[in-house]
Design a protein around this motif. Structure first.
Motif, PDB file in Angstrom:
ATOM      1  N   MET A 296     -11.207  19.931 -24.495  1.00 40.52           N
ATOM      2  CA  MET A 296     -11.822  18.753 -23.872  1.00 40.52           C
ATOM      3  C   MET A 296     -13.229  19.038 -23.347  1.00 40.52           C
ATOM      4  N   ASP A 297     -14.120  18.070 -23.547  1.00 44.51           N
ATOM      5  CA  ASP A 297     -15.395  18.136 -22.836  1.00 44.51           C
ATOM      6  C   ASP A 297     -15.222  17.371 -21.507  1.00 44.51           C
ATOM      7  N   ARG A 299     -16.375  14.505 -20.359  1.00 48.85           N
ATOM      8  CA  ARG A 299     -16.067  13.069 -20.447  1.00 48.85           C
ATOM      9  C   ARG A 299     -14.583  12.870 -20.791  1.00 48.85           C
ATOM     10  N   THR A 300     -14.112  13.643 -21.760  1.00 51.79           N
ATOM     11  CA  THR A 300     -12.708  13.511 -22.179  1.00 51.79           C
ATOM     12  C   THR A 300     -11.781  13.882 -21.032  1.00 51.79           C
ATOM     13  N   TRP A 301     -12.123  14.969 -20.328  1.00 49.27           N
ATOM     14  CA  TRP A 301     -11.279  15.380 -19.198  1.00 49.27           C
ATOM     15  C   TRP A 301     -11.236  14.281 -18.133  1.00 49.27           C
ATOM     16  N   GLU A 304      -9.050  11.442 -19.583  1.00 47.10           N
ATOM     17  CA  GLU A 304      -7.634  11.721 -19.899  1.00 47.10           C
ATOM     18  C   GLU A 304      -6.872  12.468 -18.811  1.00 47.10           C
TER      19      GLU A 304
END
Ligand SMILES: NC(=O)c1ccc[n+]([C@@H]2O[C@H](COP(=O)([O-])OP(=O)(O)OC[C@H]3O[C@@H](n4cnc5c(N)ncnc54)[C@H](OP(=O)(O)O)[C@@H]3O)[C@@H](O)[C@H]2O)c1
Length: 314
Positions: A296-297, A299-301, A304
């Motif tokens: 994960m980067d 933003r994804t972290w 999510e």
């Protein structure tokens, strides 16, 4: 057909961030993607089997919870092997303390003595693959991990069972970003690193995934050390993404609090942030994502995993 002998993996720090993520990932992999066909048997170690998190673990399939303290790894192995099943794999993690090095080395020594076949050690990056091998650094808990790694490598080479290892060297966890005072203090100290100094970050969920890969494919990850990094950002870059995703500013403690934490916790937090500024992690985000595409980067972290975004409960 599955053999009756279980494939037993002992997880220390099982109620913590990394250990619980390893259990999640092992259970997700179970029965469809590993190098042997034995039934998975996870033994989760905690000092308090009555705690809420230990009880939740005990309700999961393929998991049994045992009481143990890293001060006495032999007693942990005695408990873990009461049913006569040998421990095949160990996930080793310690918390930052004056005991970290002693506990980490003792767990490795006991693992060799008990015939463990593969040891996954949750260490930390010290400036990329080459520097991490050579430089303990001036940060006490980084240096403890350096010594534990060396002990693991030496003990592994000399082990009668030819134990193998995978060393995971994560950078700073995204999970330090919380809405409470700890997270706000972390955000301020990150901000105090200035606009030109990026911090490397990774999710503990991804550390768990990589640890599970090391257990399920021990040949592929045999005797390797991997820096784990999912993103690299200055606090002001992270602030822009935070505002886009969350719709407000990153919660942050007032300036004097960041400075005070670094001053009063010099040996741990203070030295670590000084090292971030003067030296810094040496992970390669692109390379790491090539090996583990799902990393994960930020933003994804945030979307999510973070506590800042409401998600429907599972
Ligand atoms: N935070 C970061 O950004 C970062 C980055 C890289 C590396 N690290 C490293 O990560 C490590 C901490 O891992 P984590 O964050 O996953 O841990 P954590 O979430 O703080 O959880 C600590 C775990 O250790 C267990 N534990 C503590 N003392 C114990 C003892 N004496 N005997 C047995 N179990 C014990 C606790 O279990 P019970 O309470 O249930 O007994 C708990 O499961 C540290 O070494 C740190 O340096 C952190």
């Amino acid at each position: 057909m599955a053999s009756a002998t279980p494939w037993t993996i002992l997880i220390t720090g099982a109620t913590g961030k990394q250990g619980s993520a390893v259990i999640d990932a092992l259970l997700a992999e179970n029965n469809h993607n590993h190098d042997n066909n034995k039934p998975l048997n996870i033994i989760a170690v905690t000092r308090d089997t009555a705690s809420h998190s230990a009880q939740a673990l005990a309700r999961r399939p393929n998991v049994s919870v045992i009481a143990g303290d890293l001060a006495d790894p032999d007693a942990i192995f005695d408990q873990a092997t009461l049913n006569g099943n040998a421990v095949w794999g160990v996930f080793g993690v310690q918390v930052n303390s004056a005991e970290e090095e002693k506990q980490g080395k003792a767990l490795v020594t006991a693992s060799v003595a008990r015939g463990v076949r593969h040891f996954v050690y949750a260490s930390g990056d010290r400036g990329g693959p080459e520097k991490s091998e050579l430089d303990p650094t001036f940060v006490k808990n980084f240096a403890a991990k350096f010594s534990i790694e060396k002990h693991l490598q030496k003990m592994t080479a000399a082990s009668p069972q030819a134990m193998t290892y995978s060393i995971l060297r994560p950078v700073t966890f995204f999970e330090n970003m919380t809405a409470d005072i700890h997270g706000k203090g972390f955000a301020r100290m990150w901000e105090q690193m200035g606009p030109n100094k990026a911090l490397q970050l990774v999710s503990t969920k991804d550390i768990g995934y990589v640890a599970a890969q090391a257990f399920t494919h021990p040949g592929k990850y045999r005797n390797v050390a991997m820096t784990l990094v999912g993103d690299e950002l200055t606090q002001s870059e992270a602030e822009v993404i935070f505002q886009e995703v969350v719709g407000s500013s990153m919660p942050m403690a007032p300036c004097p609090i960041g400075s005070a934490v670094k001053f009063f916790k010099k040996d741990t937090v203070g030295d670590m942030f000084r090292w971030f500024e003067e030296n810094g992690y040496g992970g390669d985000v692109v390379q790491c994502r090539k090996e583990f595409p799902g990393l994960m980067d930020y933003r994804t972290w945030l979307v999510e995993q973070s506590p800042f975004v409401q998600r429907p409960s599972k």
